[in-house]
Design a protein around this motif. Structure first.
Motif, short mmCIF file in Angstrom:
data_model
loop_
_atom_site.label_atom_id
_atom_site.label_comp_id
_atom_site.label_asym_id
_atom_site.label_seq_id
_atom_site.Cartn_x
_atom_site.Cartn_y
_atom_site.Cartn_z
N LEU A 101 0.84 -1.20 0.00
CA LEU A 101 0.00 0.00 0.00
C LEU A 101 0.87 1.25 0.00
CD1 LEU A 101 -2.66 -1.11 2.65
CD2 LEU A 101 -2.83 -1.23 0.16
N SER A 102 0.28 2.36 -0.39
CA SER A 102 1.00 3.63 -0.37
C SER A 102 0.05 4.74 0.07
CB SER A 102 1.60 3.94 -1.75
OG SER A 102 0.56 4.05 -2.70
N GLY A 103 0.62 5.89 0.36
CA GLY A 103 -0.18 7.06 0.70
C GLY A 103 -1.06 6.85 1.92
N ALA A 104 -2.30 7.31 1.81
CA ALA A 104 -3.24 7.23 2.93
C ALA A 104 -3.53 5.79 3.34
CB ALA A 104 -4.54 7.94 2.57
N ALA B 14 -1.42 3.25 3.22
CA ALA B 14 -0.28 2.79 4.01
C ALA B 14 -0.35 3.37 5.42
CB ALA B 14 1.03 3.19 3.33
N ASP B 15 -0.74 4.62 5.54
CA ASP B 15 -0.92 5.23 6.87
C ASP B 15 -1.99 4.49 7.66
OD1 ASP B 15 0.99 7.14 6.20
OD2 ASP B 15 -0.50 8.69 5.72
N GLN B 16 -3.07 4.14 6.98
CA GLN B 16 -4.16 3.41 7.61
C GLN B 16 -3.67 2.04 8.09
OE1 GLN B 16 -7.72 3.50 5.20
NE2 GLN B 16 -8.57 1.72 6.21
N ALA B 17 -2.84 1.38 7.30
CA ALA B 17 -2.30 0.08 7.69
C ALA B 17 -1.38 0.21 8.90
CB ALA B 17 -1.56 -0.55 6.52
N ARG B 18 -0.53 1.23 8.92
CA ARG B 18 0.35 1.44 10.07
C ARG B 18 -0.46 1.70 11.34
NH1 ARG B 18 3.64 3.60 6.06
NH2 ARG B 18 2.72 5.68 6.21
N SER B 19 -1.50 2.50 11.21
CA SER B 19 -2.37 2.80 12.35
C SER B 19 -3.07 1.54 12.85
CB SER B 19 -3.39 3.86 11.94
OG SER B 19 -4.30 4.10 12.97
#
Length: 140
Positions: free
Chosen positions: A26-29, A31-36
């Motif tokens: 994933l990338s961008g938002a 990827a952020d969602q996955a990290r969260s």
């Protein structure tokens, strides 16, 4: 009760593992969602380990590796896996509800709610319609 919590801990371990292959696709938002999401599962795991230890139970360790239900090769499969992981985690927490009471029921309900909200976000990101389900954590 510690059996249901142990099952929930095993689900949290599996979710943390799954977010590795999810995040790299994933990338961008997204990827952020996955990290969260991974951070949320790690926090829930840590809390469960402490609770089980306080109860005198031996928290189950994570498996060295988990078999993913399908290869994660691109953004589409990463989104599918993220959704599936959250739905499965919600189901485990939903199963813990009848066996809990008081603070533990509050904990189980919060975990179910968190997983259901993340699943809805993944559905929306993946373009799945409808984005919500009537009874999160329940099959079909």
């Amino acid at each position: 009760m510690s059996g249901e919590l142990a099952a929930a801990l095993a689900a949290e371990h599996a979710a943390i593992y799954a977010y590795g292959p999810i995040g790299v696709r994933l990338s961008g938002a997204s990827a952020d969602q996955a990290r969260s999401a991974e951070a949320a599962h790690r926090a829930r795991r840590d809390s469960l380990v402490l609770l089980l230890a306080e109860q005198g139970a031996s928290p189950p360790p994570p498996e060295p590796a988990y078999t993913l239900p399908f290869p994660v090769t691109d953004e589409t499969s990463a989104l599918q896996l993220a959704l599936q992981i959250e739905e499965r985690t919600a189901a485990v927490w939903r199963a813990a509800l009848p066996a809990t009471e008081g603070d533990q029921r509050t904990r189980a309900l919060a975990a179910l709610t968190d997983a259901a909200v993340r699943a809805t976000r993944w559905r929306r990101t993946a373009g799945v319609i409808p984005a919500t389900v009537a009874f999160p954590g329940r099959p079909g």
